[in-house]
Enzyme design. Structure first.
Site, PDB file in Angstrom:
ATOM      1  N   HIS A  28       0.836  -1.222   0.000  1.00 18.49           N
ATOM      2  CA  HIS A  28       0.000   0.000   0.000  1.00 18.49           C
ATOM      3  C   HIS A  28       0.864   1.262   0.000  1.00 18.49           C
ATOM      4  O   HIS A  28       0.917   1.992   0.991  1.00 18.49           O
ATOM      5  CB  HIS A  28      -0.959  -0.047   1.185  1.00 18.49           C
ATOM      6  CG  HIS A  28      -1.934  -1.166   1.068  1.00 18.49           C
ATOM      7  ND1 HIS A  28      -3.159  -1.035   0.451  1.00 18.49           N
ATOM      8  CD2 HIS A  28      -1.835  -2.472   1.426  1.00 18.49           C
ATOM      9  CE1 HIS A  28      -3.786  -2.199   0.465  1.00 18.49           C
ATOM     10  NE2 HIS A  28      -2.985  -3.094   1.035  1.00 18.49           N
ATOM     11  N   PRO A  29       1.518   1.547  -1.127  1.00 14.82           N
ATOM     12  CA  PRO A  29       2.454   2.678  -1.177  1.00 14.82           C
ATOM     13  C   PRO A  29       1.798   4.044  -0.963  1.00 14.82           C
ATOM     14  O   PRO A  29       2.336   4.904  -0.276  1.00 14.82           O
ATOM     15  CB  PRO A  29       3.060   2.569  -2.582  1.00 14.82           C
ATOM     16  CG  PRO A  29       2.103   1.759  -3.381  1.00 14.82           C
ATOM     17  CD  PRO A  29       1.452   0.827  -2.420  1.00 14.82           C
TER      18      PRO A  29
END
Ligand code: RIB
Ligand code: CA
Length: 305
Positions: free
Chosen positions: A236-237
């Site tokens: 989940h950048p």
């Protein structure tokens, strides 16, 4: 009121969770759309639908660049799902985008909120680059630019390039050379500290709230793709970058470097960090983050109805 932000997004899967976090943690002035993850019109619909679904129908969506400055790119439906929302065939949103173009909106909001506005740049940097080329003063007006992008050595799109920098390396170079106060959260940092493993997914699944169900549906393909890539869960950048922008105490290590972007050859889009730079440093780079703080904030928001 909280800190004022714009989210610049190629809205798909994790971008939508970043928009959710931004809407709860900041004074979200708008979402600007830029070419990236999936078809441009799908990204627009995803952003409109997301804001409606999370109860933020009043947050404006501005249409930005529907292609990078120079080269063509490829979208990555294999990562985010056919339309970018996992396998969810979302209903047509009633919300519509604004008539004002994203570039004009970024410049206007920067001028109207001088010294306060921050940009959460969780996408290719085409919009921000063009806004700067149009109005150089935004480097003074915009307080901070938080960039999810770049890879030290492990590219997620080519062996050496991360997607946001690879889609529009010219834009990334313009932004990094412009003089903004920049913090970069690179791909490997997000893999290490922004991955949600299956146990964390189980905890989210057990919440059974409207937002936890939203999280599961939009990130279904992302989880499957991440696992296939050998990750221990979904990466989940964008959400991690948004959280780190909110809570600086969760940035456990960062250093200022001179950062450049390769524009040609097989390494096009690569982030070049001068590890020994003495002078000319232009970006803080986040090396370590507190993944538990990120996860706790994410789950506290997902568990709220
Ligand atoms: O490389 C990951 C980044 O590229 C994320 O922002 C993802 O949404 C895509 O834009
Ligand atoms: Ca993104």
């Amino acid at each position: 009121m909280g800190r004022k932000v714009i989210v610049d997004s190629d809205t798909a899967s994790d971008d939508t969770i970043a928009i959710l976090l931004a809407s709860r943690l900041f004074d979200l002035l708008g979402v600007t759309i830029v070419a990236g993850n999936v078809k441009y019109q799908d990204q627009v619909r995803n952003a409109l639908f997301t804001l409606e679904y999370i109860g933020k129908k009043d947050v404006p969506v501005y249409l930005g660049q529907d292609r990078p400055i120079l080269n063509k790119w490829r979208t990555v439906e294999e990562v985010h799902g056919k339309h970018g929302m996992g396998e969810w065939d979302i209903p047509e949103p009633t919300k519509r985008p604004e008539k004002e173009n994203a570039i004009d909106a970024i410049i206007r909001l920067a001028r109207e909120n001088q010294g306060e506005l921050e940009i959460l740049a969780i996408s290719p940097l085409t919009n921000l680059a063009l806004a700067y080329l149009r109005e150089h003063s935004i480097t003074k007006w915009i307080r901070k630019v938080w960039i999810m992008g770049g890879a030290f050595t492990r590219g997620n799109t080519t062996p050496i390039a991360e997607f946001n920098f690879w889609v529009d390396p010219e834009a990334a170079k313009v932004v990094l050379d412009a003089g903004f106060d920049v913090t970069i959260v690179p791909w490997e940092t997000t893999e290490e500290y922004g991955t949600l493993d299956l146990a964390k997914w189980e905890r989210i699944r057990s919440m059974n709230t409207a937002l936890s169900r939203f999280f599961e549906r939009v990130n279904k393909t992302l989880l499957e793709f991440s696992l296939k890539q050998g990750n221990r869960g979904s990466v989940h950048p964008d959400s991690l970058t948004t959280y780190l922008a909110f809570d600086g105490s969760a940035i456990l290590e960062q250093r200022k470097f001179k950062v450049d972007v390769e524009l040609c050859s097989l390494s096009r889009g690569a982030m070049l960090v001068d590890w020994y730079s003495k002078g000319g440093e232009n970006a803080n780079v986040v090396l370590k983050a507190d993944s538990e703080k990120f996860y706790e904030k994410l789950t506290s928001i997902l568990s709220s109805s």
